[in-house]
Design a protein around this motif. Structure first.
Motif, PDB file in Angstrom:
ATOM      1  N   LEU A  74       0.823  -1.212   0.000  1.00  0.00           N
ATOM      2  CA  LEU A  74       0.000   0.000   0.000  1.00  0.00           C
ATOM      3  C   LEU A  74       0.855   1.259   0.000  1.00  0.00           C
ATOM      4  N   LEU A  75       2.023   1.171   0.571  1.00  0.00           N
ATOM      5  CA  LEU A  75       2.929   2.315   0.611  1.00  0.00           C
ATOM      6  C   LEU A  75       3.780   2.432  -0.637  1.00  0.00           C
ATOM      7  N   THR A  76       4.167   1.301  -1.220  1.00  0.00           N
ATOM      8  CA  THR A  76       5.122   1.348  -2.319  1.00  0.00           C
ATOM      9  C   THR A  76       4.484   1.323  -3.711  1.00  0.00           C
ATOM     10  N   ARG A  77       3.331   0.695  -3.867  1.00  0.00           N
ATOM     11  CA  ARG A  77       2.720   0.568  -5.198  1.00  0.00           C
ATOM     12  C   ARG A  77       2.428   1.933  -5.844  1.00  0.00           C
ATOM     13  N   PRO A  78       1.877   2.910  -5.116  1.00  0.00           N
ATOM     14  CA  PRO A  78       1.649   4.215  -5.759  1.00  0.00           C
ATOM     15  C   PRO A  78       2.932   4.868  -6.273  1.00  0.00           C
ATOM     16  N   ILE A  79       4.023   4.673  -5.552  1.00  0.00           N
ATOM     17  CA  ILE A  79       5.305   5.238  -5.987  1.00  0.00           C
ATOM     18  C   ILE A  79       5.761   4.549  -7.270  1.00  0.00           C
ATOM     19  N   GLU A  80       5.616   3.225  -7.325  1.00  0.00           N
ATOM     20  CA  GLU A  80       5.996   2.488  -8.533  1.00  0.00           C
ATOM     21  C   GLU A  80       5.154   2.927  -9.730  1.00  0.00           C
ATOM     22  N   ILE A  81       3.871   3.104  -9.522  1.00  0.00           N
ATOM     23  CA  ILE A  81       2.982   3.532 -10.607  1.00  0.00           C
ATOM     24  C   ILE A  81       3.380   4.924 -11.101  1.00  0.00           C
ATOM     25  N   LEU A  82       3.712   5.801 -10.173  1.00  0.00           N
ATOM     26  CA  LEU A  82       4.121   7.152 -10.542  1.00  0.00           C
ATOM     27  C   LEU A  82       5.366   7.131 -11.429  1.00  0.00           C
ATOM     28  N   PHE A  83       6.331   6.292 -11.091  1.00  0.00           N
ATOM     29  CA  PHE A  83       7.553   6.199 -11.882  1.00  0.00           C
ATOM     30  C   PHE A  83       7.323   5.483 -13.220  1.00  0.00           C
ATOM     31  N   ALA A  84       6.375   4.557 -13.266  1.00  0.00           N
ATOM     32  CA  ALA A  84       6.142   3.762 -14.477  1.00  0.00           C
ATOM     33  C   ALA A  84       5.239   4.457 -15.496  1.00  0.00           C
ATOM     34  N   GLN A  85       4.619   5.557 -15.137  1.00  0.00           N
ATOM     35  CA  GLN A  85       3.672   6.234 -16.026  1.00  0.00           C
ATOM     36  C   GLN A  85       4.237   6.520 -17.405  1.00  0.00           C
ATOM     37  N   SER A  86       5.468   6.966 -17.454  1.00  0.00           N
ATOM     38  CA  SER A  86       6.046   7.357 -18.735  1.00  0.00           C
ATOM     39  C   SER A  86       6.277   6.161 -19.664  1.00  0.00           C
ATOM     40  N   ASN A  87       6.381   4.966 -19.120  1.00  0.00           N
ATOM     41  CA  ASN A  87       6.663   3.783 -19.934  1.00  0.00           C
ATOM     42  C   ASN A  87       5.454   2.883 -20.131  1.00  0.00           C
ATOM     43  N   LEU A  88       4.285   3.277 -19.653  1.00  0.00           N
ATOM     44  CA  LEU A  88       3.123   2.398 -19.729  1.00  0.00           C
ATOM     45  C   LEU A  88       2.698   2.109 -21.162  1.00  0.00           C
ATOM     46  N   ALA A  89       2.731   3.106 -22.031  1.00  0.00           N
ATOM     47  CA  ALA A  89       2.315   2.889 -23.422  1.00  0.00           C
ATOM     48  C   ALA A  89       3.224   1.860 -24.101  1.00  0.00           C
ATOM     49  N   LYS A  90       4.522   1.994 -23.892  1.00  0.00           N
ATOM     50  CA  LYS A  90       5.468   1.031 -24.463  1.00  0.00           C
ATOM     51  C   LYS A  90       5.270  -0.354 -23.857  1.00  0.00           C
ATOM     52  N   ALA A  91       4.989  -0.392 -22.563  1.00  0.00           N
ATOM     53  CA  ALA A  91       4.794  -1.676 -21.885  1.00  0.00           C
ATOM     54  C   ALA A  91       3.536  -2.372 -22.393  1.00  0.00           C
ATOM     55  N   VAL A  92       2.482  -1.614 -22.672  1.00  0.00           N
ATOM     56  CA  VAL A  92       1.255  -2.202 -23.210  1.00  0.00           C
ATOM     57  C   VAL A  92       1.532  -2.791 -24.587  1.00  0.00           C
ATOM     58  N   GLU A  93       2.273  -2.072 -25.420  1.00  0.00           N
ATOM     59  CA  GLU A  93       2.623  -2.581 -26.747  1.00  0.00           C
ATOM     60  C   GLU A  93       3.467  -3.854 -26.637  1.00  0.00           C
ATOM     61  N   GLN A  94       4.433  -3.853 -25.731  1.00  0.00           N
ATOM     62  CA  GLN A  94       5.275  -5.032 -25.554  1.00  0.00           C
ATOM     63  C   GLN A  94       4.448  -6.207 -25.042  1.00  0.00           C
ATOM     64  N   PHE A  95       3.519  -5.952 -24.136  1.00  0.00           N
ATOM     65  CA  PHE A  95       2.651  -7.014 -23.607  1.00  0.00           C
ATOM     66  C   PHE A  95       1.787  -7.593 -24.713  1.00  0.00           C
ATOM     67  N   LYS A  96       1.240  -6.721 -25.562  1.00  0.00           N
ATOM     68  CA  LYS A  96       0.408  -7.193 -26.676  1.00  0.00           C
ATOM     69  C   LYS A  96       1.233  -8.050 -27.640  1.00  0.00           C
ATOM     70  N   SER A  97       2.450  -7.627 -27.918  1.00  0.00           N
ATOM     71  CA  SER A  97       3.275  -8.378 -28.858  1.00  0.00           C
ATOM     72  C   SER A  97       3.687  -9.734 -28.273  1.00  0.00           C
ATOM     73  N   GLU A  98       3.864  -9.803 -26.957  1.00  0.00           N
ATOM     74  CA  GLU A  98       4.217 -11.073 -26.326  1.00  0.00           C
ATOM     75  C   GLU A  98       3.029 -12.022 -26.274  1.00  0.00           C
ATOM     76  N   GLN A  99       1.816 -11.496 -26.272  1.00  0.00           N
ATOM     77  CA  GLN A  99       0.624 -12.319 -26.191  1.00  0.00           C
ATOM     78  C   GLN A  99       0.283 -12.977 -27.521  1.00  0.00           C
ATOM     79  N   THR A 100       0.743 -12.386 -28.616  1.00  0.00           N
ATOM     80  CA  THR A 100       0.430 -12.955 -29.934  1.00  0.00           C
ATOM     81  C   THR A 100       1.481 -13.923 -30.406  1.00  0.00           C
TER      82      THR A 100
END
Length: 100
Positions: A74-100
């Motif tokens: 509960l204390l650390t997850r919001p901090i991780e999300i804040l730092f990961a915001q800039s890479n979420l679009a790339k991560a979604v694309e990578q996740f989609k490509s790994e699923q196919t």
């Protein structure tokens, strides 16, 4: 953009486990300097919390440690999300490509 993992716009339409995987991908793709900053930020948030635990002794420490262990995400997850915001679009694309 809110901090809760369930309400991030880029992750809408994904199941909880998929959201967690996408967030992990986004955190893995962070540059080294941002990873260091993330860990320092998490440490600076957690240090006062765990220093306060030093005042408890004996069996009274057990429930406090249990509560601390459960509240850690509960204390650390919001901090991780804040730092990961800039890479979420790339991560979604990578996740989609790994699923196919």
């Amino acid at each position: 953009m809110t901090i809760r993992l369930g309400f991030i716009k880029a992750l809408e339409g994904y199941k909880l486990r998929e959201r967690q995987l996408i967030l992990a991908i986004a955190l893995d793709t962070l540059p080294a300097t941002k990873k260091v900053m993330l860990r320092i930020t998490k440490l600076s948030v957690l240090t006062p919390f765990f220093i306060a635990l030093a005042y408890f002794e004996g069996w009274s420490l057990l429930p406090i440690l249990l509560a601390a262990g459960l509240s850690y995400p509960l204390l650390t997850r919001p901090i991780e999300i804040l730092f990961a915001q800039s890479n979420l679009a790339k991560a979604v694309e990578q996740f989609k490509s790994e699923q196919t």
